[in-house]
Scaffold this active site. Structure first.
Site, PDB file in Angstrom:
ATOM      1  N   ASN A 241      -5.743   5.530  -0.868  1.00  0.00           N
ATOM      2  CA  ASN A 241      -5.385   6.047   0.119  1.00  0.00           C
ATOM      3  C   ASN A 241      -4.681   7.307  -0.309  1.00  0.00           C
ATOM      4  OD1 ASN A 241      -5.487   3.598   1.629  1.00  0.00           O
ATOM      5  ND2 ASN A 241      -3.617   2.751   1.137  1.00  0.00           N
TER       6      ASN A 241
ATOM      7  N   GLU B 186      -7.572  -2.136  -5.857  1.00  0.00           N
ATOM      8  CA  GLU B 186      -6.917  -1.589  -6.882  1.00  0.00           C
ATOM      9  C   GLU B 186      -5.812  -2.376  -7.793  1.00  0.00           C
ATOM     10  OE1 GLU B 186      -6.548   2.928  -5.252  1.00  0.00           O
ATOM     11  OE2 GLU B 186      -5.472   1.548  -4.382  1.00  0.00           O
TER      12      GLU B 186
ATOM     13  N   HIS C  73      -4.056  -4.503  -4.836  1.00  0.00           N
ATOM     14  CA  HIS C  73      -4.189  -3.710  -3.483  1.00  0.00           C
ATOM     15  C   HIS C  73      -5.427  -3.909  -3.125  1.00  0.00           C
ATOM     16  CE1 HIS C  73      -4.161   0.323  -0.729  1.00  0.00           C
ATOM     17  NE2 HIS C  73      -3.582  -0.781  -0.296  1.00  0.00           N
TER      18      HIS C  73
ATOM     19  N   SER D  30       0.890  -1.304   0.014  1.00  0.00           N
ATOM     20  CA  SER D  30      -0.066   0.137   0.026  1.00  0.00           C
ATOM     21  C   SER D  30       1.015   1.277  -0.055  1.00  0.00           C
ATOM     22  CB  SER D  30      -0.863   0.101   1.315  1.00  0.00           C
ATOM     23  OG  SER D  30      -0.150  -0.076   2.390  1.00  0.00           O
TER      24      SER D  30
END
Length: 657
Positions: free
Chosen positions: A489, A451, A439, A418
């Site tokens: 994120n 992702e 991800h 991440s």
């Protein structure tokens, strides 16, 4: 008798006198209901009645399932509220005619039977479901901001009782074949090999209907007002009527209009006209089409994927393996720690038992596919290899340099990182083009988005295969480019920092959370920080919000004191039995514009990700933020919401001048 072929169906009558209507929508992979389909079914039913047939079985020739519902594209294209009412009225008349058909009718259900498809099945005299893991029955119209308008609100409570029917309609949850049999939604749940014979048997010997249990008759009769009051109380604890009017409209339609939406006056907030023109409906339709677009990324033709190897039996790795096994893939889970593998096995068993509580066969199969593998023997057979180990660059570099030597030449190599650069991880590989990012988000078992990250070195075919894999495990794949934080994120971090800075300025955490929950977020940002861990929040802030010179003072202080949030029992909140202890916040305590102030950095970061090519366009950015962060779906996504706000401001300005 020869089969009569029409555009969207065919029908015939066999030697036993049973007529079969096979639904097979032209040029589509799934059956949906629309005016042409209604008209063809009515023509077929009229013709069948003249043959002397003993009854009719409805079935589907689509491998995907029975009927997926109404034609959503046609609904979205309706020009006005009058057209929406006309559509509901047409479907209602059709279902009433089917319910009154003089011959026994049976719906033979496999795969999806949703929305209008279930309403069609409910209008039949009996229902048979194929008892495999693909069969699902439900009324998901609430997810589009509308309600089941073709008889579902009337027939489902009458068939299984309001205590079972209303939760299905209010939550859009579907049930499998065995659960459907248990609650009385279908008459039989049988293996596919005997499904056709079972359906014909019900035509020739229609089942005698049992009345509802006494308690259900009371809920539907003299205690209906009390039942609705209790249901509405539970509903208000989950969603607000101003955000999501449809579930409240379901309760009102069932309780006051006998489940018939055509009886509701247009001015009523539970009417067809009100819901069809409500902004929430338009935005939820937008979200539906965004979701369909994500699903299409998984449609490419690639080499079959049957075996997955996951490295790292921590929370993330274990749940990745669990989701893969539940989706029919054989999974080997590797970790140096036998204790970690034992915990993962226990967690998987508990989750499989909940997920497959109505299907013992599926439960045993999932458990058999989940294989602890301390020596990593599964690497050599795996089609997909995913690492979920500690976030240290040197560890991952060594791991992939070794993996590419042991894996099959065509195996997909993926990292769940991440925070680390894919390009840096691939530096030690002989064939860096094999590496992609897959991800997942925590908790993997609940979060729908994944992702799929393309590094500068990643081969396009490897990325394509990763997208297909994500779809295969029933997740939504979002293609993103390798960049700090990728999309989700990268937009979440500045949002959380903005919320923490508001607390730093003296606003109570409860007030900040209440403001964002009123905006429509599923969880307030301060509670979210406590949930992911305050130490994790500091690290993410340093990596993803580099303009912030240092973390907020209160955040830093709590970490220094070892108060890391939910996992330690205290952070910004005190946690008891897994829940944050909060005081109730009154609406007048929330400063005007607070939610917008905290949302603004998220919107700006989303826009920046589009500009920098992290994600291809604004629609995909909105989809990623909705499905990856829970951004209020009824607002249609952060960029869509921002544009709507700008349009409203321009219109007001024009009116004033």
């Amino acid at each position: 008798m020869n089969e009569t072929q029409m555009q969207h169906l065919s029908w015939s009558v066999n030697a036993r006198g049973v007529a079969w209507i096979w639904l097979d929508l032209a040029e589509k992979s799934a059956n949906t209901l629309s005016e042409p389909v209604f008209a063809e079914i009515e023509t077929a039913l009229d013709a069948i009645a003249a043959t002397g047939a003993k009854g009719v079985v409805f079935a589907s020739r689509k491998t995907a399932g029975f009927v997926a519902g109404a034609d959503v594209e046609a609904f979205a294209a309706l020009p006005d509220a009058a057209a929406a009412r006309a559509l509901v009225e047409r479907g209602w008349r059709f279902m009433e005619r089917l319910a009154a058909y003089p011959l026994p009718t049976v719906a033979l259900i496999h795969g999806h039977c949703l929305g209008g498809g279930l309403e069609l099945a409910l209008a039949c005299r009996a229902r048979v479901a194929v008892s495999d893991r693909k069969t699902r029955l439900g009324l998901p119209e609430i997810m589009l901001g509308i309600y089941p308008g073709w008889g579902g609100m009337m027939r489902l409570p009458a068939l299984i009782g309001p205590s079972k029917a209303l939760p299905m309609m209010l939550t859009a949850k579907s049930v499998n074949a065995k659960r459907a049999k248990r609650i009385g939604l279908v008459d039989e749940a049988v293996p596919e090999r005997v499904a056709a014979l079972t359906a014909e048997a019900l035509v020739l010997n229609p089942p005698k209907r049992k009345g509802l249990p006494l308690v259900e008759r009371l809920w539907a009769g003299p205690l209906r007002a009390l039942f609705v009051q209790q249901a509405e109380k539970r509903l208000r604890a989950k969603v607000r009527a101003e955000h999501y009017p449809a579930p409240y409209a379901v309760l009102r339609c069932w309780s006051q209009y006998r489940g018939n939406p055509l009886l509701i006056p247009a001015a009523d907030p539970s009417s067809i006209e009100f819901l069809a023109t409500h902004p929430t409906t338009k935005n939820l339709l937008r979200v539906y089409f965004l979701q369909e677009r994500l699903k299409r990324f998984a449609k490419a033709q690639t080499a079959p994927i049957t075996r997955v190897h996951v490295i790292g039996a921590g929370v993330m790795g274990s749940e990745i393996a669990m989701v893969c096994a539940a989706s029919g893939l054989t999974v080997t889970l590797q970790d140096l720690s036998l204790e970690a593998l034992a915990r993962a096995q226990q967690a998987a068993t508990r989750w499989f038992e909940r997920r497959f509580r109505d299907d013992e066969t599926a439960l045993r199969a999932a458990l058999d596919r989940f294989i602890p593998d301390p020596q990593g023997l599964g690497v050599a057979q795996a089609d997909v290899i995913i690492e979920a180990v500690v976030e240290k660059l040197d560890v991952k570099q060594r791991l992939f340099a070794e993996l590419e030597q042991r894996a099959k030449p065509d195996a997909l190599l993926a990292t769940n990182t991440s925070s680390l650069s894919l390009e840096a991880i691939a530096e030690g590989m002989a064939a860096p083009h094999r590496l992609v990012g897959i991800h997942f988000f925590n908790p993997v078992t609940k979060m729908p988005l994944v992702e799929v990250v393309q590094g500068a070195q990643s081969d396009a075919k490897a990325v394509e295969r990763a997208l297909v894999f994500v779809g295969k495990i029933d997740k939504l794949p979002l293609p993103v480019r390798s960049a700090p934080g990728f999309l989700v994120n990268a937009v979440l971090a500045p949002y959380l920092i903005a919320a923490l800075k508001c607390v730093e300025s003296g606003i109570a955490p409860e007030v900040v959370d209440a403001a964002l929950e009123a905006f429509g977020m599923p969880m307030g940002p301060i509670e979210l920080v406590d949930t992911v861990g305050l130490d994790v929040a500091i690290l993410a802030g340093q990596q993803l919000v580099p303009d912030e010179p240092e973390p907020p003072r209160r955040l830093h202080q709590l970490v220094q004191e070892g108060k890391l949030g939910k996992k330690t029992g205290e952070g910004y909140y005190r946690w008891e039995k897994g829940k944050a202890v909060k005081r109730t916040v009154k609406p007048d305590e929330i400063p005007e514009g607070l939610a917008q102030r905290i949302i603004a950095p998220l919107v700006a970061a989303t826009e920046r990700c589009v500009a920098e090519g992290v994600v291809a366009d604004t629609d995909l950015a909105d989809a990623g933020v909705i499905f990856g962060t829970g951004f209020a779906p009824f607002r249609g996504g952060p960029l869509h919401w921002r544009n709507t706000q700008d349009t409203d401001k321009r219109e007001k300005s024009t009116e004033m001048t």
